[in-house]
Design a protein around this motif. Structure first.
Motif, mmCIF file in Angstrom:
data_model
loop_
_atom_site.group_PDB
_atom_site.id
_atom_site.type_symbol
_atom_site.label_atom_id
_atom_site.label_comp_id
_atom_site.label_asym_id
_atom_site.label_seq_id
_atom_site.Cartn_x
_atom_site.Cartn_y
_atom_site.Cartn_z
ATOM 1 N N ALA A 27 37.896 36.592 36.992
ATOM 2 C CA ALA A 27 36.856 37.592 37.260
ATOM 3 C C ALA A 27 37.304 38.896 37.248
ATOM 4 O O ALA A 27 36.297 39.694 37.423
ATOM 5 C CB ALA A 27 36.276 37.152 38.798
ATOM 6 N N ASP A 37 31.286 41.888 37.992
ATOM 7 C CA ASP A 37 32.008 41.207 39.071
ATOM 8 C C ASP A 37 31.598 40.789 40.427
ATOM 9 O O ASP A 37 31.487 39.649 40.865
ATOM 10 C CB ASP A 37 33.452 41.967 39.143
ATOM 11 C CG ASP A 37 34.395 41.405 40.277
ATOM 12 O OD1 ASP A 37 34.580 40.312 39.912
ATOM 13 O OD2 ASP A 37 34.700 42.040 41.211
ATOM 14 N N SER A 40 28.804 37.941 39.686
ATOM 15 C CA SER A 40 29.538 36.783 39.731
ATOM 16 C C SER A 40 29.951 36.101 41.092
ATOM 17 O O SER A 40 29.738 34.938 41.445
ATOM 18 C CB SER A 40 30.867 36.763 38.858
ATOM 19 O OG SER A 40 31.475 35.670 38.738
ATOM 20 N N SER A 44 28.189 32.712 43.207
ATOM 21 C CA SER A 44 29.437 31.700 43.390
ATOM 22 C C SER A 44 29.203 31.230 44.697
ATOM 23 O O SER A 44 29.005 31.981 45.670
ATOM 24 C CB SER A 44 30.858 32.082 43.085
ATOM 25 O OG SER A 44 30.875 32.643 41.520
#
Length: 404
Positions: A27, A37, A40, A44
């Protein structure tokens, strides 16, 4: 090139951190933007520590929802005392009762929210949809009352902001998107199907496209701000649960993760083994080569272990040169696995500098299996430490899984 046999004693256990060996730093690859980033991370599943924090947050939200729902029962009474119609009073009472019913359903579920992964999404969607339902009821009688009601509309912002307590960016994005979709649909339908004269109210003002777009913009901004807060919380928790030197999880992570692994092993009838690993004579490395080289040796060993990681394994740094490897294996199979890792690490000496001496690193390990040798982390670590000390007394560079 010469090799120096430098290993470590288990004396230095000051910095207690732990890490999942299956986790990589992809990442943060070079060229990846901070925005990418952040997105993401928000999309997640949070780590164990954040999920535990989120579970307590979900319970707090459930309790707050129950209190607010109880207070809503006073609104129909206030409406009746204020001269409201019987119909509006009954509609308000029915809505308040329905919200109270759901609030009481969510509350016991929130006490076990870690078992129901869908719960934060369901309750967030409920909070948003309940706000939309109230606005629809208001707009049904008087469009300006529904679309210009700031008090009820703030329910959207409250629902979005409360997702920060859950510590899961996905719930924030779901709640924000749902609020934008539902309110946008309500506003567009009302503006497109209502006669212009019905969009004007002496009490609630005029409903216009401009004001509704501004409200949608505010919802988007509220979602963005809340998402940033969640992302910041996740990064702070990650730093507190991650070893700064090796990027492995630390003891804090282990304390939160192990109970769930033990419970899963108990419910599924599986096996779980902990291996307490200590680098042999590591103090000698620091004394003779310096702490900077010692840190590089630690990262080298972690890299070797990470590269050979298997599914269902977690590598944790307890502190200094001591690690824990958690495996979903019976103790016999786990011994074979750890002994293979021992031979692998010994076969990969660390090169201090190009053309310089190698430092040969070995480790000793003691194993303990659940449930035969301990029912919790403390008992398992205690038994594993006894066997680790036995491995050191017998000459180090070995793995022991049975009492001598």
């Amino acid at each position: 090139m010469a090799q120096r046999d430098m290993s470590v004693d288990p004396a230095d256990r000051s910095d207690e951190r732990h890490v999942d060996p299956n986790r990589t730093d992809e990442a943060r690859l070079v060229g990846r933007t901070p925005v990418a980033d952040a997105m993401s991370a928000l999309l997640s599943r949070p780590d164990e520590i954040m999920l535990e924090i989120g579970a307590t947050g979900e319970l707090l939200v459930a309790r707050l929802r129950a209190v607010i729902a109880a207070l809503l029962l006073l609104l129909p009474l206030a409406n009746a005392l204020g001269g409201g119609t019987l119909r509006s009073t009954l509609v308000g009472l029915a809505g308040a009762v329905l919200i109270n019913l759901f609030a009481q359903i969510w509350l016991p579920l929130a006490r076990r929210s870690r078992r129901y992964r869908w719960l934060p999404f369901a309750t967030s969607a409920f909070d948003v949809t309940a706000t939309s339902a109230v606005l629809i009821v208001l707009a049904f009688n008087d469009v300006p009352a529904g679309l210009n009601s700031m008090v009820v509309w703030c329910g959207y912002l409250l629902a979005i902001l409360l997702t920060a307590l859950r510590g899961d960016g996905r719930t924030t994005l779901v709640a924000g998107a749902l609020a934008l979709a539902q309110y946008g649909a309500l506003a567009a339908f009302a503006l497109l199907t209502t006669a212009p004269e019905q969009l004007i109210s002496s009490e609630h003002g005029i409903v216009t496209w401009s004001t509704q777009l501004q409200r949608l913009l505010l919802l988007g901004m509220g979602t963005l701000v809340t998402a940033v807060i969640v992302y910041r919380m996740q990064r702070l928790v990650e730093m507190s649960g991650t070893d700064g030197l090796t990027r492995l999880p630390n003891r804090t992570w282990l304390l939160h993760r192990i109970p769930r692994l033990l419970r899963a092993a108990r419910e599924e009838g599986g096996s779980l083994t902990l291996a307490l690993i200590n680098l042999d004579h590591f103090k000698r490395v620091n004394d003779e080569a310096g702490h900077h080289v010692g840190d590089r040796v630690l990262r080298h060993v972690v890299s070797v272990l990470r590269d050979s990681a298997e599914p269902g394994e977690w590598l944790v740094r307890l502190g200094g040169e001591e690690f824990v490897l958690v495996m979903r294996k019976p103790i016999g199979t786990a011994w074979e696995r750890v002994d293979a890792l021992r031979r692998l690490v010994a076969s990969r000496p660390f090169e201090v500098d190009r053309g310089a001496d190698f430092i040969r690193v070995t480790f000793s390990a003691g194993l303990a299996g659940y449930p035969a040798e301990g029912l919790d982390l403390s008992a398992l670590l205690g038994r594993a430490d006894q066997r680790l000390q036995e491995a050191k007394r017998e000459g180090r560079n070995r793995v022991i899984a049975r009492d001598g």
